[in-house]
Write a protein that holds these residues in place. Structure first.
Motif, mmCIF file in Angstrom:
data_model
loop_
_atom_site.group_PDB
_atom_site.id
_atom_site.type_symbol
_atom_site.label_atom_id
_atom_site.label_comp_id
_atom_site.label_asym_id
_atom_site.label_seq_id
_atom_site.Cartn_x
_atom_site.Cartn_y
_atom_site.Cartn_z
ATOM 1 N N ALA A 1 1.941 32.085 97.070
ATOM 2 C CA ALA A 1 1.143 32.698 98.509
ATOM 3 C C ALA A 1 1.797 33.836 98.915
ATOM 4 C CB ALA A 1 0.868 31.390 99.500
ATOM 5 N N LEU A 2 3.140 33.636 99.176
ATOM 6 C CA LEU A 2 4.020 34.964 99.732
ATOM 7 C C LEU A 2 4.007 35.954 98.963
ATOM 8 C CD1 LEU A 2 7.316 32.735 100.594
ATOM 9 C CD2 LEU A 2 5.591 33.539 102.288
ATOM 10 N N MET A 3 3.975 35.791 97.564
ATOM 11 C CA MET A 3 3.717 37.215 96.745
ATOM 12 C C MET A 3 2.386 37.624 96.956
ATOM 13 S SD MET A 3 6.481 37.485 94.990
ATOM 14 C CE MET A 3 7.119 36.939 96.536
ATOM 15 N N ALA A 4 1.318 36.840 97.119
ATOM 16 C CA ALA A 4 -0.172 37.506 97.409
ATOM 17 C C ALA A 4 -0.248 38.054 98.763
ATOM 18 C CB ALA A 4 -1.100 36.260 97.203
ATOM 19 N N LEU A 5 0.463 37.614 99.603
ATOM 20 C CA LEU A 5 0.418 38.189 101.012
ATOM 21 C C LEU A 5 1.314 39.585 100.882
ATOM 22 C CD1 LEU A 5 1.264 35.439 103.175
ATOM 23 C CD2 LEU A 5 -0.713 36.495 103.186
ATOM 24 N N LEU A 6 2.474 39.391 99.969
ATOM 25 C CA LEU A 6 3.287 40.725 99.673
ATOM 26 C C LEU A 6 2.525 41.722 99.267
ATOM 27 C CD1 LEU A 6 5.670 42.451 99.826
ATOM 28 C CD2 LEU A 6 6.360 41.514 97.543
ATOM 29 N N CYS A 7 1.712 41.646 98.181
ATOM 30 C CA CYS A 7 0.639 42.419 97.662
ATOM 31 C C CYS A 7 -0.319 43.038 98.612
ATOM 32 C CB CYS A 7 0.174 41.910 96.411
ATOM 33 S SG CYS A 7 1.238 41.474 95.029
ATOM 34 N N ALA A 8 -0.825 41.914 99.521
ATOM 35 C CA ALA A 8 -1.876 42.601 100.319
ATOM 36 C C ALA A 8 -1.383 43.650 101.408
ATOM 37 C CB ALA A 8 -2.449 41.266 101.049
ATOM 38 N N ALA A 9 -0.036 43.140 101.695
ATOM 39 C CA ALA A 9 0.483 43.925 102.739
ATOM 40 C C ALA A 9 0.928 45.459 102.149
ATOM 41 C CB ALA A 9 1.771 43.263 103.061
ATOM 42 N N ALA B 1 -9.180 52.608 88.253
ATOM 43 C CA ALA B 1 -8.387 52.361 87.449
ATOM 44 C C ALA B 1 -7.161 53.547 87.510
ATOM 45 C CB ALA B 1 -8.511 51.896 86.139
ATOM 46 N N ARG B 2 -7.645 54.954 87.315
ATOM 47 C CA ARG B 2 -6.772 56.040 87.306
ATOM 48 C C ARG B 2 -6.014 56.368 88.664
ATOM 49 N NH1 ARG B 2 -10.430 59.195 85.368
ATOM 50 N NH2 ARG B 2 -10.768 60.395 87.348
ATOM 51 N N VAL B 3 -6.849 56.173 89.634
ATOM 52 C CA VAL B 3 -6.324 56.142 91.069
ATOM 53 C C VAL B 3 -5.327 55.251 91.187
ATOM 54 C CG1 VAL B 3 -6.883 56.118 93.605
ATOM 55 C CG2 VAL B 3 -8.146 57.437 92.069
ATOM 56 N N LEU B 4 -5.514 54.069 91.039
ATOM 57 C CA LEU B 4 -4.427 52.966 91.143
ATOM 58 C C LEU B 4 -3.347 53.074 90.430
ATOM 59 C CD1 LEU B 4 -6.896 49.792 91.315
ATOM 60 C CD2 LEU B 4 -5.788 50.793 93.399
ATOM 61 N N ASP B 5 -3.523 53.492 89.134
ATOM 62 C CA ASP B 5 -2.242 53.746 88.310
ATOM 63 C C ASP B 5 -1.450 54.882 88.974
ATOM 64 O OD1 ASP B 5 -0.597 53.366 86.252
ATOM 65 O OD2 ASP B 5 -2.052 54.609 84.827
ATOM 66 N N ALA B 6 -2.251 55.986 89.332
ATOM 67 C CA ALA B 6 -1.344 57.048 89.661
ATOM 68 C C ALA B 6 -0.469 56.881 90.953
ATOM 69 C CB ALA B 6 -2.453 58.199 89.753
ATOM 70 N N GLN B 7 -1.027 55.956 91.874
ATOM 71 C CA GLN B 7 -0.385 55.620 92.995
ATOM 72 C C GLN B 7 0.244 54.463 92.934
ATOM 73 O OE1 GLN B 7 -0.696 57.639 95.473
ATOM 74 N NE2 GLN B 7 -2.258 58.685 94.226
ATOM 75 N N GLY B 8 0.646 53.955 91.460
ATOM 76 C CA GLY B 8 1.591 52.903 91.310
ATOM 77 C C GLY B 8 0.970 51.459 92.238
ATOM 78 N N LEU B 9 -0.496 51.376 92.219
ATOM 79 C CA LEU B 9 -0.965 50.338 92.837
ATOM 80 C C LEU B 9 -1.483 49.317 92.100
ATOM 81 C CD1 LEU B 9 -2.892 52.157 95.882
ATOM 82 C CD2 LEU B 9 -0.633 50.882 95.936
ATOM 83 N N THR B 10 -1.690 49.431 90.809
ATOM 84 C CA THR B 10 -2.247 48.603 89.735
ATOM 85 C C THR B 10 -1.309 47.310 89.769
ATOM 86 O OG1 THR B 10 -2.483 50.476 88.498
ATOM 87 C CG2 THR B 10 -2.866 48.545 87.417
ATOM 88 N N ALA B 11 -0.067 47.432 89.707
ATOM 89 C CA ALA B 11 0.847 46.053 89.651
ATOM 90 C C ALA B 11 0.541 45.200 90.872
ATOM 91 C CB ALA B 11 2.399 46.458 89.663
ATOM 92 N N TRP B 12 0.337 45.911 92.168
ATOM 93 C CA TRP B 12 -0.103 45.196 93.381
ATOM 94 C C TRP B 12 -1.316 44.847 93.313
ATOM 95 C CZ3 TRP B 12 4.320 44.387 95.659
ATOM 96 C CH2 TRP B 12 5.366 45.142 95.577
ATOM 97 N N ALA B 13 -2.288 45.366 93.034
ATOM 98 C CA ALA B 13 -3.666 44.892 92.992
ATOM 99 C C ALA B 13 -3.852 43.641 92.080
ATOM 100 C CB ALA B 13 -4.586 46.007 92.550
ATOM 101 N N LEU B 14 -3.421 43.906 90.965
ATOM 102 C CA LEU B 14 -3.552 42.888 89.787
ATOM 103 C C LEU B 14 -2.666 41.689 90.265
ATOM 104 C CD1 LEU B 14 -3.767 45.038 86.389
ATOM 105 C CD2 LEU B 14 -5.409 44.049 87.604
ATOM 106 N N GLY B 15 -1.318 41.913 90.837
ATOM 107 C CA GLY B 15 -0.551 40.996 91.080
ATOM 108 C C GLY B 15 -1.146 40.185 92.101
ATOM 109 N N GLY B 16 -1.842 40.751 93.101
ATOM 110 C CA GLY B 16 -2.286 40.174 94.205
ATOM 111 C C GLY B 16 -3.481 39.209 93.770
#
Length: 447
Positions: free
Chosen positions: A267-275, A162-177
């Motif tokens: 589906a498009l938002m999920a693909l964006l998060c995955a990308a 959780a700390r690594v994802l948060d520090a890299q700004g990836l939390t929103a993309w992981a949870l959003g996906g």
């Protein structure tokens, strides 16, 4: 904690952070891990990661990471089951209580919450890694994972993840996906359920209003049909509700709208998060200014051999001095060597320097600066170092390879450490390099 720079993988950062958490209370026995890291012969960052890999294997943290991936797969299957259940609820809400359906009201019930959910997620993603709702969620997950009732593998890995994802700004993309994937399945299943219900039961679809003109709702229905029709879905709107085929056409229109405004954007938002996650899965660097990493690096440097031959050390012997004709008279170059990010270069020297550069440990950047010095040797090179730091072989290798008329060390931070740096240079046979402690002294020496 970490920053995007070199080429570390996200899993390496996760292992390093998990080992750091494990050593927060009591340092691990790491003699073998240190020896293995030194033998790897890589840069400082890679040695830290190599040590973490070995300790992760010794303590079972690598197995815990595999378990984390397995839990995420299980979570995905659970989300799929939840999606089917939610699809049933969405379908029941659209169908209403009787056999008569207000098609426009049903599609509005679909579009409004979905659009709101996408906008809320977009706001979380735009707020950045810190202070956003997504980052707060990641920190909450880490806090829950540390609870004593949580399984051991969860306590040892999830907080670091959780700390690594948060520090890299990836939390929103992981949870959003995960969120977008769930709702894409919800609306796809809802469209399937509607198709089955309309195929096996008779419903009367239309639109009803008390204060609006029927033509207004007809125009709204035509506007909603624009997107489904342009992506090839049948969404014809009947001209008259009294037509025999009106309910059949509106049934197809409702199913097409569910797919176009429910499944497609999610589906498009999920693909964006995955990308985004795939693009950012590599290209990270450890924060070498972190006190934990500094302690480990000091122990690694103590074990390192006295001479290391690598790409950075490819140039032959040190250049003690250059003939006056080979340098650009009166020029000053200022290089900040592995300085803490919060420590600026002196403004007075920046104004006088012909050019300046900050180096944070990247070999390619270091070689580029050395090539530039070789092509146009300055009259004086000032190498700004962090005074409280421990002099290391990387600094000495850079000094040996640098070409300039005169070379001086400028210690930033605390001048009381000057004697230690002076002794280090003398022991390395570089008594020709001056040690300066403030910008005015450096300007005076430059003349």
């Amino acid at each position: 904690m970490v920053s995007r720079n070199d080429g570390l993988a996200l899993q390496d950062l996760l292992l390093t952070e998990a080992v750091k958490d494990l050593e927060a209370g009591t340092p691990l026995r790491d003699d073998a891990a240190l020896a293995e890291a030194v033998a790897a012969g890589a840069g400082r960052q890679a040695r830290l990661v190599q040590r973490a890999r070995r300790l992760a294997a010794d303590t079972g943290l690598d197995v815990d990471v595999v378990r984390l991936r397995d839990r995420l797969v299980t979570l995905g299957l659970g989300l799929a089951a939840l999606g089917v259940a939610l699809a049933g609820l969405v379908s029941l809400a659209m169908l209403g209580d009787g056999r008569r359906i207000n098609a426009v009201a049903a599609i509005a019930l679909l579009i409004a919450p979905n659009l709101m959910g996408i906008l809320v997620w977009a706001a979380f993603a735009a707020l950045g890694p810190r202070g956003s709702g997504a980052g707060a969620f990641g920190r909450a997950v880490a806090a829950l994972a540390r609870h004593r009732r949580a399984p051991e593998h969860v306590r040892r890995v999830w907080p670091a993840a959780a700390r690594v994802l948060d520090a890299q700004g990836l939390t929103a993309w992981a949870l959003g996906g995960l969120n977008h994937l769930l709702w894409a399945m919800v609306y796809a299943a809802a469209a399937l359920i509607l198709g089955l219900v309309f195929a096996l039961s008779e419903y009367r679809l239309g639109w009803e209003t008390t204060i609006l003109a029927p033509q207004t709702l007809h125009d709204i229905a035509r506007g909603i049909a624009w997107l489904p029709e342009h992506i090839g879905l049948p969404a014809q709107v009947p001209e008259q509700l009294g037509d025999p085929d009106a309910s059949r056409l509106l049934g197809r229109w409702l199913i097409a709208g569910t797919l176009a405004y429910g499944t497609l954007p999610r589906a498009l938002m999920a693909l964006l998060c995955a990308a985004v996650l795939l693009k950012r899965r590599r290209g990270f660097a450890l924060d070498l200014d972190d006190p934990y990493h500094r302690r480990v690096l000091a122990r690694l440097e103590a074990l390192a051999p006295t001479r290391v031959i690598d790409d950075e050390h490819a140039s032959p012997a040190a250049v003690r001095a250059l003939p006056g004709g080979d340098v650009e008279a009166g020029t000053l170059v200022l290089v900040g060597f592995e300085l803490p990010t919060e420590l600026p270069l002196p403004a007075t020297l920046l104004e006088r320097a012909r050019w300046s550069e900050r180096l944070d440990g990247g070999i390619e950047d270091r070689q580029a600066v050395l090539r530039r010095l070789a092509d146009h040797p300055p009259a004086q090179l000032l190498l700004a170092c962090h005074a409280p730091s421990t002099p290391d072989r990387g600094t000495l290798r850079f000094l040996e390879a640098a070409r300039a008329g005169r070379i001086a060390l400028l210690l930033l931070g605390d001048g009381v450490h000057a004697a230690r740096w002076r002794d280090w240079l003398d022991a390395a046979g570089r008594d020709d390099i001056a040690v300066l402690t403030d910008a005015d002294e450096a300007l005076a020496a430059h003349g």
